[in-house]
Design an enzyme around this catalytic site. Structure first.
Site, PDB file in Angstrom:
ATOM      1  N   TYR A  33      12.395  71.763 -24.969  1.00 28.87           N
ATOM      2  CA  TYR A  33      13.504  72.673 -24.676  1.00 28.87           C
ATOM      3  C   TYR A  33      13.667  73.808 -25.681  1.00 28.87           C
ATOM      4  CZ  TYR A  33      14.703  68.956 -21.406  1.00 28.87           C
ATOM      5  OH  TYR A  33      14.660  68.033 -20.391  1.00 28.87           O
TER       6      TYR A  33
ATOM      7  N   ASN B   7      22.842  74.594 -14.389  1.00 32.09           N
ATOM      8  CA  ASN B   7      21.796  73.725 -14.899  1.00 32.09           C
ATOM      9  C   ASN B   7      22.412  72.330 -14.914  1.00 32.09           C
ATOM     10  OD1 ASN B   7      19.839  72.267 -16.150  1.00 32.09           O
ATOM     11  ND2 ASN B   7      19.577  73.664 -17.904  1.00 32.09           N
TER      12      ASN B   7
ATOM     13  N   HIS C 148      18.592  65.362 -10.461  1.00 31.45           N
ATOM     14  CA  HIS C 148      17.675  64.430  -9.795  1.00 31.45           C
ATOM     15  C   HIS C 148      18.376  63.198  -9.236  1.00 31.45           C
ATOM     16  CE1 HIS C 148      15.029  67.027 -12.065  1.00 31.45           C
ATOM     17  NE2 HIS C 148      15.549  66.608 -13.204  1.00 31.45           N
TER      18      HIS C 148
ATOM     19  N   ASP D 295      26.786  67.185  -2.588  1.00 29.41           N
ATOM     20  CA  ASP D 295      27.813  67.277  -1.552  1.00 29.41           C
ATOM     21  C   ASP D 295      28.864  68.336  -1.899  1.00 29.41           C
ATOM     22  OD1 ASP D 295      26.561  65.301  -0.109  1.00 29.41           O
ATOM     23  OD2 ASP D 295      27.984  63.711  -0.635  1.00 29.41           O
TER      24      ASP D 295
ATOM     25  N   HIS E 132      16.796  75.799 -14.552  1.00 28.06           N
ATOM     26  CA  HIS E 132      16.343  74.833 -15.556  1.00 28.06           C
ATOM     27  C   HIS E 132      15.559  75.573 -16.623  1.00 28.06           C
ATOM     28  CE1 HIS E 132      17.452  71.519 -12.958  1.00 28.06           C
ATOM     29  NE2 HIS E 132      16.930  72.220 -11.964  1.00 28.06           N
ATOM     30  N   LEU E 133      15.662  75.077 -17.834  1.00 29.28           N
ATOM     31  CA  LEU E 133      14.861  75.635 -18.931  1.00 29.28           C
ATOM     32  C   LEU E 133      13.381  75.331 -18.714  1.00 29.28           C
ATOM     33  CD1 LEU E 133      17.344  74.240 -21.506  1.00 29.28           C
ATOM     34  CD2 LEU E 133      16.733  76.658 -21.489  1.00 29.28           C
ATOM     35  N   SER E 134      13.095  74.066 -18.426  1.00 32.08           N
ATOM     36  CA  SER E 134      11.707  73.630 -18.280  1.00 32.08           C
ATOM     37  C   SER E 134      11.270  73.752 -16.821  1.00 32.08           C
ATOM     38  CB  SER E 134      11.573  72.182 -18.748  1.00 32.08           C
ATOM     39  OG  SER E 134      12.365  71.323 -17.946  1.00 32.08           O
TER      40      SER E 134
ATOM     41  N   ARG F 156      11.255  64.141 -11.934  1.00 28.19           N
ATOM     42  CA  ARG F 156      11.944  65.432 -12.086  1.00 28.19           C
ATOM     43  C   ARG F 156      11.554  66.426 -10.997  1.00 28.19           C
ATOM     44  NH1 ARG F 156      14.256  65.065 -17.308  1.00 28.19           N
ATOM     45  NH2 ARG F 156      12.964  63.779 -18.645  1.00 28.19           N
TER      46      ARG F 156
HETATM   47  C1  DQA Z   1      16.608  70.375 -17.390  1.00 28.18           C
HETATM   48  C2  DQA Z   1      15.521  69.539 -16.705  1.00 28.18           C
HETATM   49  C3  DQA Z   1      16.051  68.174 -16.322  1.00 28.18           C
HETATM   50  O1  DQA Z   1      15.016  67.403 -15.707  1.00 28.18           O
HETATM   51  C4  DQA Z   1      16.526  67.422 -17.553  1.00 28.18           C
HETATM   52  O2  DQA Z   1      17.112  66.181 -17.183  1.00 28.18           O
HETATM   53  C5  DQA Z   1      17.446  68.224 -18.396  1.00 28.18           C
HETATM   54  C6  DQA Z   1      17.201  69.650 -18.591  1.00 28.18           C
HETATM   55  C7  DQA Z   1      16.075  71.734 -17.893  1.00 28.18           C
HETATM   56  O3  DQA Z   1      16.877  72.619 -18.135  1.00 28.18           O
HETATM   57  O4  DQA Z   1      14.854  71.888 -18.060  1.00 28.18           O
HETATM   58  O5  DQA Z   1      18.370  67.678 -19.021  1.00 28.18           O
HETATM   59  O6  DQA Z   1      17.634  70.643 -16.439  1.00 28.18           O
END
Ligand code: DQA
Length: 143
Positions: free
Chosen positions: A22, A72, A78, A85, A98-100, A109
């Site tokens: 991250y 985010n 997941h 909902d 998402h960052l990743s 994921r």
């Molecule tokens: C995340 C990706 C998710 O899988 C993970 O649980 C996170 C960070 C991301 O920003 O990459 O906590 O949302």
């Protein structure tokens, strides 16, 4: 235009949490970058919680208070049918970020429960995913 940024569990630990995944930028740094990019273009509200129910409540409340939301949802992405909902029930457009790159990571994921009820998904660009999320939210206004 008012845009709400919502951050889920463990994102308060950014900077010290798994920096190899991250990075070392903190959530406060990311918030500052979003605010700079939004200057004169949108009003920003930026929140983080570790609580699934709080995220649901914030999505519910967004209907009467903002024009778009960028989320985010972290681990709840997941797992949370309740969050999905709440987004499905809301008239407010929601952008998933998402960052990743969640699709390049562990199998569990790859599936986002919220993706089908969001306007679109941005992932894999580190802190820039937030700035791209802002641009996506601003672009919705032009539709
Ligand atoms: C995340 C990706 C998710 O899988 C993970 O649980 C996170 C960070 C991301 O920003 O990459 O906590 O949302």
């Amino acid at each position: 235009m008012k845009i709400l940024f919502l951050n889920g569990p463990n994102l308060n630990l950014l900077g010290q949490r798994q920096p190899e995944v991250y990075g070392t930028t903190t959530l406060a740094d990311i918030e500052s970058a979003v605010r700079v990019q939004a200057e004169g273009r949108a009003e920003i509200e930026f929140r983080q919680t570790n609580d699934e129910g709080e995220l649901v409540t914030w999505i519910q409340d967004a209907a009467s208070s903002v024009d778009a939301a960028v989320i985010n949802a972290a681990g709840y992405t997941h797992t949370s049918v309740a969050l999905r909902d709440s987004i499905a029930a809301s008239d407010v457009p929601v952008i998933e970020i998402h960052l990743s790159n969640i699709h390049a990571r562990e199998e569990f994921r790859h599936n986002s429960l919220i993706a089908p009820v969001c306007e679109g998904q941005i992932c894999g660009f580190g802190p820039t995913s937030y700035v791209l999320g802002l641009e996506a939210a601003l672009s919705l206004k032009m539709d």
